[in-house]
Design a protein around this motif. Structure first.
Motif, PDB file in Angstrom:
ATOM      1  N   ARG A  24     -45.182  18.238  20.106  1.00  0.00           N
ATOM      2  CA  ARG A  24     -45.785  17.254  19.210  1.00  0.00           C
ATOM      3  C   ARG A  24     -47.293  17.297  19.372  1.00  0.00           C
ATOM      4  O   ARG A  24     -47.799  17.455  20.476  1.00  0.00           O
ATOM      5  CB  ARG A  24     -45.270  15.870  19.552  1.00  0.00           C
ATOM      6  N   PRO A  25     -48.045  17.147  18.274  1.00  0.00           N
ATOM      7  CA  PRO A  25     -49.500  17.129  18.396  1.00  0.00           C
ATOM      8  C   PRO A  25     -49.950  15.884  19.149  1.00  0.00           C
ATOM      9  O   PRO A  25     -49.274  14.852  19.133  1.00  0.00           O
ATOM     10  CB  PRO A  25     -49.989  17.105  16.948  1.00  0.00           C
ATOM     11  N   ASP A  26     -51.088  15.989  19.818  1.00  0.00           N
ATOM     12  CA  ASP A  26     -51.576  14.842  20.572  1.00  0.00           C
ATOM     13  C   ASP A  26     -52.024  13.728  19.618  1.00  0.00           C
ATOM     14  O   ASP A  26     -52.146  13.921  18.413  1.00  0.00           O
ATOM     15  CB  ASP A  26     -52.691  15.249  21.529  1.00  0.00           C
ATOM     16  N   ALA A  28     -54.875  12.226  19.176  1.00  0.00           N
ATOM     17  CA  ALA A  28     -56.161  12.414  18.501  1.00  0.00           C
ATOM     18  C   ALA A  28     -55.999  13.287  17.256  1.00  0.00           C
ATOM     19  O   ALA A  28     -56.590  13.005  16.210  1.00  0.00           O
ATOM     20  CB  ALA A  28     -57.166  13.040  19.458  1.00  0.00           C
ATOM     21  N   THR A  29     -55.192  14.333  17.357  1.00  0.00           N
ATOM     22  CA  THR A  29     -54.958  15.211  16.204  1.00  0.00           C
ATOM     23  C   THR A  29     -54.203  14.472  15.117  1.00  0.00           C
ATOM     24  O   THR A  29     -54.530  14.591  13.932  1.00  0.00           O
ATOM     25  CB  THR A  29     -54.171  16.454  16.636  1.00  0.00           C
ATOM     26  N   ALA A  30     -53.209  13.681  15.496  1.00  0.00           N
ATOM     27  CA  ALA A  30     -52.443  12.922  14.506  1.00  0.00           C
ATOM     28  C   ALA A  30     -53.332  11.916  13.790  1.00  0.00           C
ATOM     29  O   ALA A  30     -53.224  11.732  12.570  1.00  0.00           O
ATOM     30  CB  ALA A  30     -51.279  12.215  15.189  1.00  0.00           C
ATOM     31  N   THR A  31     -54.241  11.277  14.521  1.00  0.00           N
ATOM     32  CA  THR A  31     -55.155  10.309  13.910  1.00  0.00           C
ATOM     33  C   THR A  31     -56.096  11.008  12.941  1.00  0.00           C
ATOM     34  O   THR A  31     -56.347  10.506  11.842  1.00  0.00           O
ATOM     35  CB  THR A  31     -55.965   9.592  15.004  1.00  0.00           C
ATOM     36  N   LEU A  32     -56.624  12.173  13.345  1.00  0.00           N
ATOM     37  CA  LEU A  32     -57.525  12.926  12.476  1.00  0.00           C
ATOM     38  C   LEU A  32     -56.819  13.342  11.195  1.00  0.00           C
ATOM     39  O   LEU A  32     -57.386  13.235  10.104  1.00  0.00           O
ATOM     40  CB  LEU A  32     -58.067  14.151  13.208  1.00  0.00           C
ATOM     41  N   VAL A  33     -55.589  13.780  11.307  1.00  0.00           N
ATOM     42  CA  VAL A  33     -54.824  14.200  10.127  1.00  0.00           C
ATOM     43  C   VAL A  33     -54.591  13.013   9.201  1.00  0.00           C
ATOM     44  O   VAL A  33     -54.726  13.132   7.981  1.00  0.00           O
ATOM     45  CB  VAL A  33     -53.491  14.851  10.561  1.00  0.00           C
ATOM     46  N   GLN A  34     -54.284  11.861   9.750  1.00  0.00           N
ATOM     47  CA  GLN A  34     -54.078  10.670   8.920  1.00  0.00           C
ATOM     48  C   GLN A  34     -55.362  10.267   8.209  1.00  0.00           C
ATOM     49  O   GLN A  34     -55.345   9.910   7.029  1.00  0.00           O
ATOM     50  CB  GLN A  34     -53.569   9.511   9.766  1.00  0.00           C
TER      51      GLN A  34
END
Length: 64
Positions: A24-26, A28-34
């Protein structure tokens, strides 16, 4: 073989190791993508990425 209509056979264990390696992406990456998904203009995208705003004679340029 190019004209064969039957699907190719693969070994049943060949797909399992490839999917097991994915993690699963960390957070920080998930927040950036959102944040990028919510951005509607080029200036919002550059703001999320951390770049300077795009300026032009007719104001900010619209991306989408």
């Amino acid at each position: 073989m190019a004209k064969s209509t039957s699907p190719r056979k693969s070994s049943p264990g060949a797909d399992a190791p490839a999917s097991a390696k994915r993690s699963r992406p960390d957070a920080a990456t998930a927040t950036l993508v959102q944040r990028l998904a919510r951005a509607r203009t080029a200036n919002e995208i550059t703001n999320v990425i951390g770049l300077r705003p795009i300026k032009g004679r007719s104001g900010p340029k619209i991306a989408y």
